[in-house]
Scaffold this motif. Structure first.
Motif, PDB file in Angstrom:
ATOM      1  N   THR A 173     -38.559  23.345   5.477  1.00  0.00           N
ATOM      2  CA  THR A 173     -37.627  22.225   5.317  1.00  0.00           C
ATOM      3  C   THR A 173     -36.544  22.574   4.307  1.00  0.00           C
ATOM      4  OG1 THR A 173     -39.321  20.613   5.929  1.00  0.00           O
ATOM      5  CG2 THR A 173     -37.452  19.784   4.657  1.00  0.00           C
ATOM      6  N   VAL A 174     -36.935  23.121   3.170  1.00  0.00           N
ATOM      7  CA  VAL A 174     -35.955  23.511   2.154  1.00  0.00           C
ATOM      8  C   VAL A 174     -34.962  24.507   2.764  1.00  0.00           C
ATOM      9  CG1 VAL A 174     -35.653  24.795  -0.013  1.00  0.00           C
ATOM     10  CG2 VAL A 174     -37.407  23.007   0.160  1.00  0.00           C
ATOM     11  N   LYS A 183     -42.938  22.538   3.932  1.00  0.00           N
ATOM     12  CA  LYS A 183     -41.996  22.231   2.852  1.00  0.00           C
ATOM     13  C   LYS A 183     -40.992  23.369   2.665  1.00  0.00           C
ATOM     14  CE  LYS A 183     -44.802  18.940   0.296  1.00  0.00           C
ATOM     15  NZ  LYS A 183     -45.495  18.627  -0.950  1.00  0.00           N
ATOM     16  N   ASN A 184     -41.479  24.617   2.700  1.00  0.00           N
ATOM     17  CA  ASN A 184     -40.586  25.774   2.567  1.00  0.00           C
ATOM     18  C   ASN A 184     -39.597  25.833   3.727  1.00  0.00           C
ATOM     19  OD1 ASN A 184     -41.886  26.605   0.220  1.00  0.00           O
ATOM     20  ND2 ASN A 184     -43.219  28.043   1.288  1.00  0.00           N
ATOM     21  N   MET A 207     -49.004  22.667   4.820  1.00  0.00           N
ATOM     22  CA  MET A 207     -48.026  21.727   4.260  1.00  0.00           C
ATOM     23  C   MET A 207     -46.994  22.482   3.430  1.00  0.00           C
ATOM     24  SD  MET A 207     -46.853  18.696   3.795  1.00  0.00           S
ATOM     25  CE  MET A 207     -47.623  17.160   3.377  1.00  0.00           C
ATOM     26  N   ASN A 208     -47.442  23.462   2.664  1.00  0.00           N
ATOM     27  CA  ASN A 208     -46.521  24.247   1.849  1.00  0.00           C
ATOM     28  C   ASN A 208     -45.518  24.992   2.732  1.00  0.00           C
ATOM     29  OD1 ASN A 208     -45.715  25.070  -0.828  1.00  0.00           O
ATOM     30  ND2 ASN A 208     -46.434  27.117  -0.252  1.00  0.00           N
ATOM     31  N   ASN A 262     -43.766  15.073   7.262  1.00  0.00           N
ATOM     32  CA  ASN A 262     -42.992  16.258   6.884  1.00  0.00           C
ATOM     33  C   ASN A 262     -42.635  17.102   8.102  1.00  0.00           C
ATOM     34  OD1 ASN A 262     -42.592  16.866   3.791  1.00  0.00           O
ATOM     35  ND2 ASN A 262     -44.523  15.774   3.994  1.00  0.00           N
ATOM     36  N   THR A 308     -43.712  32.432   4.304  1.00  0.00           N
ATOM     37  CA  THR A 308     -43.495  31.403   5.326  1.00  0.00           C
ATOM     38  C   THR A 308     -42.622  31.936   6.453  1.00  0.00           C
ATOM     39  OG1 THR A 308     -43.740  29.619   3.707  1.00  0.00           O
ATOM     40  CG2 THR A 308     -42.606  29.074   5.762  1.00  0.00           C
ATOM     41  N   TYR A 347     -38.947  17.918   9.499  1.00  0.00           N
ATOM     42  CA  TYR A 347     -38.553  19.299   9.774  1.00  0.00           C
ATOM     43  C   TYR A 347     -38.007  19.426  11.202  1.00  0.00           C
ATOM     44  CZ  TYR A 347     -38.992  24.174  11.092  1.00  0.00           C
ATOM     45  OH  TYR A 347     -38.735  25.423  11.600  1.00  0.00           O
ATOM     46  N   TYR A 405     -48.329  15.194   6.029  1.00  0.00           N
ATOM     47  CA  TYR A 405     -48.097  16.370   6.873  1.00  0.00           C
ATOM     48  C   TYR A 405     -47.314  15.969   8.124  1.00  0.00           C
ATOM     49  CZ  TYR A 405     -48.731  20.762   9.296  1.00  0.00           C
ATOM     50  OH  TYR A 405     -48.490  21.946   9.943  1.00  0.00           O
TER      51      TYR A 405
END
Length: 177
Positions: free
Chosen positions: A101-102, A98-99, A94-95, A27, A135, A31, A24
């Motif tokens: 970041t994408v 990740k979203n 965390m999800n 990440n 998100t 980000y 986490y």
């Protein structure tokens, strides 16, 4: 509010020791690198040194000393990013990270940050789709609360960093007093 900031800082101190094993933290730090936050802090450090050099111009501080002091830039920016992780943890899973970041690694988001005038209709649609997502909606809803915490962290961090540079200059015989 100071109690909250102290709690956040203590949390980060404990979490920082686990940084290498906590995905986490890594990440969020990634980000913060791609969304422009790291660049903002690097710019703030650069601006602080411009100001300090003006304040100390009559003292003829050598370039070698300035270079030595400026070498703290990268670790200081990494430190503030580590502190900011706790603010993000209060709002995002965390999800979510990740979203986010994408999204921020997409061409649309990169253009949004660099030069919004170059956004095409397709890019605008991609950005809209992201902000319509769960998100994206979390980002919108948490914007004010997160900005407040980030502001407090930034003020604390920049004040401490400034004081540490002033202290190091004083140790080297350069004092404004």
């Amino acid at each position: 509010m100071k109690k909250l900031l102290i709690a956040v800082l203590l949390f980060v101190c404990v979490q920082t020791s686990f940084a290498q094993t906590d995905p986490y933290i890594e990440n969020v730090k990634h980000y913060l690198t791609i969304n422009g936050t790291q660049e903002q802090y690097e710019g703030a450090v650069d601006a602080m040194f411009v100001m300090l050099k003006k304040q100390f111009k009559d003292y003829k501080v050598s370039d070698a000393i300035w270079k030595e002091l400026e070498s703290a830039k990268k670790p200081q920016v990494e430190e503030v990013k580590a502190v900011l992780v706790s603010a993000y943890k209060a709002y995002f899973t965390m999800n979510d990270i990740k979203n986010m970041t994408v999204f921020y690694e997409s061409t649309a988001a990169k253009l949004m940050l660099a030069d919004p005038s170059k956004l095409t209709a397709t890019h605008r649609q991609q950005i809209g789709n992201f902000y319509d997502s769960e998100t994206g909606q979390k980002m919108i809803v948490s914007k004010d609360g997160l900005a407040k915490i980030e502001g407090e962290i930034s003020m604390q961090w920049s004040g401490e960093f400034y004081k540490s540079v002033i202290h190091k200059l004083a140790e080297k015989g350069y004092s404004l007093n």
